[in-house]
Design a protein around this motif. Structure first.
Motif, PDB file in Angstrom:
ATOM      1  N   GLY A 158       0.812  -1.216   0.000  1.00  0.00           N
ATOM      2  CA  GLY A 158       0.000   0.000   0.000  1.00  0.00           C
ATOM      3  C   GLY A 158       0.841   1.259   0.000  1.00  0.00           C
ATOM      4  O   GLY A 158       0.357   2.328  -0.406  1.00  0.00           O
ATOM      5  N   GLU A 159       2.104   1.164   0.437  1.00  0.00           N
ATOM      6  CA  GLU A 159       2.962   2.345   0.467  1.00  0.00           C
ATOM      7  C   GLU A 159       3.219   2.880  -0.937  1.00  0.00           C
ATOM      8  O   GLU A 159       3.401   4.082  -1.136  1.00  0.00           O
ATOM      9  CB  GLU A 159       4.292   1.991   1.142  1.00  0.00           C
ATOM     10  CG  GLU A 159       4.139   1.589   2.609  1.00  0.00           C
ATOM     11  CD  GLU A 159       5.455   1.168   3.226  1.00  0.00           C
ATOM     12  OE1 GLU A 159       6.462   1.110   2.470  1.00  0.00           O
ATOM     13  OE2 GLU A 159       5.487   0.886   4.444  1.00  0.00           O
ATOM     14  N   TYR A 161       1.096   2.899  -3.432  1.00  0.00           N
ATOM     15  CA  TYR A 161      -0.068   3.695  -3.816  1.00  0.00           C
ATOM     16  C   TYR A 161      -0.109   5.021  -3.045  1.00  0.00           C
ATOM     17  O   TYR A 161      -0.522   6.053  -3.584  1.00  0.00           O
ATOM     18  CB  TYR A 161      -1.346   2.903  -3.581  1.00  0.00           C
ATOM     19  CG  TYR A 161      -1.503   1.731  -4.519  1.00  0.00           C
ATOM     20  CD1 TYR A 161      -1.646   1.927  -5.892  1.00  0.00           C
ATOM     21  CD2 TYR A 161      -1.504   0.432  -4.040  1.00  0.00           C
ATOM     22  CE1 TYR A 161      -1.796   0.853  -6.759  1.00  0.00           C
ATOM     23  CE2 TYR A 161      -1.654  -0.648  -4.900  1.00  0.00           C
ATOM     24  CZ  TYR A 161      -1.794  -0.430  -6.250  1.00  0.00           C
ATOM     25  OH  TYR A 161      -1.935  -1.491  -7.111  1.00  0.00           O
ATOM     26  N   GLU A 162       0.295   4.988  -1.781  1.00  0.00           N
ATOM     27  CA  GLU A 162       0.313   6.224  -0.993  1.00  0.00           C
ATOM     28  C   GLU A 162       1.301   7.223  -1.580  1.00  0.00           C
ATOM     29  O   GLU A 162       1.012   8.432  -1.662  1.00  0.00           O
ATOM     30  CB  GLU A 162       0.679   5.906   0.454  1.00  0.00           C
ATOM     31  CG  GLU A 162      -0.388   5.113   1.195  1.00  0.00           C
ATOM     32  CD  GLU A 162       0.045   4.712   2.591  1.00  0.00           C
ATOM     33  OE1 GLU A 162       1.172   5.098   2.984  1.00  0.00           O
ATOM     34  OE2 GLU A 162      -0.713   4.013   3.284  1.00  0.00           O
ATOM     35  N   ALA A 163       2.461   6.723  -2.014  1.00  0.00           N
ATOM     36  CA  ALA A 163       3.454   7.610  -2.627  1.00  0.00           C
ATOM     37  C   ALA A 163       2.923   8.193  -3.929  1.00  0.00           C
ATOM     38  O   ALA A 163       3.122   9.389  -4.220  1.00  0.00           O
ATOM     39  CB  ALA A 163       4.747   6.842  -2.876  1.00  0.00           C
ATOM     40  N   GLU A 165      -0.206   8.684  -4.661  1.00  0.00           N
ATOM     41  CA  GLU A 165      -1.256   9.642  -4.338  1.00  0.00           C
ATOM     42  C   GLU A 165      -0.670  10.975  -3.903  1.00  0.00           C
ATOM     43  O   GLU A 165      -1.170  12.048  -4.270  1.00  0.00           O
ATOM     44  CB  GLU A 165      -2.133   9.064  -3.230  1.00  0.00           C
ATOM     45  CG  GLU A 165      -3.340   9.922  -2.896  1.00  0.00           C
ATOM     46  CD  GLU A 165      -4.216   9.297  -1.836  1.00  0.00           C
ATOM     47  OE1 GLU A 165      -5.147   9.979  -1.375  1.00  0.00           O
ATOM     48  OE2 GLU A 165      -3.960   8.130  -1.463  1.00  0.00           O
ATOM     49  N   LEU A 166       0.426  10.933  -3.130  1.00  0.00           N
ATOM     50  CA  LEU A 166       1.092  12.163  -2.706  1.00  0.00           C
ATOM     51  C   LEU A 166       1.678  12.912  -3.901  1.00  0.00           C
ATOM     52  O   LEU A 166       1.749  14.153  -3.899  1.00  0.00           O
ATOM     53  CB  LEU A 166       2.199  11.836  -1.703  1.00  0.00           C
ATOM     54  CG  LEU A 166       1.736  11.337  -0.326  1.00  0.00           C
ATOM     55  CD1 LEU A 166       2.926  10.943   0.532  1.00  0.00           C
ATOM     56  CD2 LEU A 166       0.915  12.426   0.383  1.00  0.00           C
TER      57      LEU A 166
END
Length: 265
Positions: A158-159, A161-163, A165-166
């Motif tokens: 999930g990290e 996807y978080e990166a 998104e940021l």
């Protein structure tokens, strides 16, 4: 596994009816295959079947996996419903499909009639019969591709996807640049598996069309079965099996090389 393969290779070099002793005749069966128009028709049918059903199954399975990987109400039930066709026996699927595509009282023509469209000769038209078999193949394989893709999606951190998104990446950019590349090994496995199974399709065809009309749905396995057990030409059928094995092996190696080249890139 190796004993039947070896016996098939041996029988492919003989004239054998299943009774008595096989008579060695070298490569005569393979020479006959090269000049057999029904073999080339079966090969063309199998190629078209594979070229259409495999991409539809892969893309459909990916779409379902992306949808059902989200937190949706009834997600578990939907996953189970889409996977049910995978565990149905091929004979059962063929019987269901034969009822659906029956020209006289089938559900498919009833639905076409409700939409104001002309009825289709699913048993009398070659292209329509082939399309019906392809539809059943896609229906029974979508769930498998979905489950394997779900496993692949849940293995992506999930990290990542978080990166993304940021960084302001949209859904399409994330799918194209992150999800699809990271699902490369999963896609490779599904492609190899489905190409092999599509070249081995047999039961559904026997139940639905019997290879007709006019050999429009005669595939390589059906032709080999007919030659070996209906015509009692088991040496020739073994040669067909060797040719089918060689074709699937070549296609698998080509996909493997393409996958390695992509991974190295």
């Amino acid at each position: 596994m190796f004993v039947p393969l070896g016996m098939t290779a041996y029988y492919s070099l003989t004239r054998y009816t299943g009774f008595g002793r096989p008579r060695f005749q070298g490569l005569d069966n393979f020479v006959q295959i090269g000049s057999d128009p029904l073999f080339w028709r079966a090969l063309l049918n199998t190629g078209v079947f594979t070229a259409v059903s495999v991409p539809l199954s892969v893309l459909g399975g990916l779409g379902l996996a992306l949808l059902l990987n989200r937190h949706l109400p009834g997600r578990g039930l939907l996953r189970a419903l889409f996977y049910v066709p995978v565990v149905i026996s091929a004979v059962s699927a063929g019987i269901i499909a034969r009822w659906i595509f029956n020209e006289n009282f089938g559900v498919a023509n009833r639905l076409l009639g409700l939409l104001g469209l002309p009825e289709v000769g699913w048993q009398t038209s070659g292209p329509a019969a082939l399309a019906s078999v392809i539809a059943v193949q896609v229906w029974t394989s979508l769930g498998f591709a979905m489950v394997v893709y779900l496993a692949g999606l849940q293995g992506i951190s999930g990290e990542v996807y978080e990166a993304a998104e940021l960084d302001g990446a949209g859904r399409w950019r994330v799918l194209r640049s992150i999800t699809w590349p990271l699902l490369g090994p999963t896609t490779f496995f599904i492609l190899v598996y489905m190409v092999i199974t599509s070249f081995q399709v047999f039961d559904v065809v026997v139940i639905m069309t019997g290879g007709g009309p006019q050999n429009a749905t005669t595939f390589l396995v059906n032709y080999a079965y007919d030659a070996g057990f209906q015509q009692r030409r088991q040496g020739y059928a073994a040669a067909l099996g060797v040719v089918l094995f060689a074709i699937v092996m070549v296609l698998t190696l080509l996909q493997w090389r393409a996958g390695r080249r992509r991974d190295l890139a």
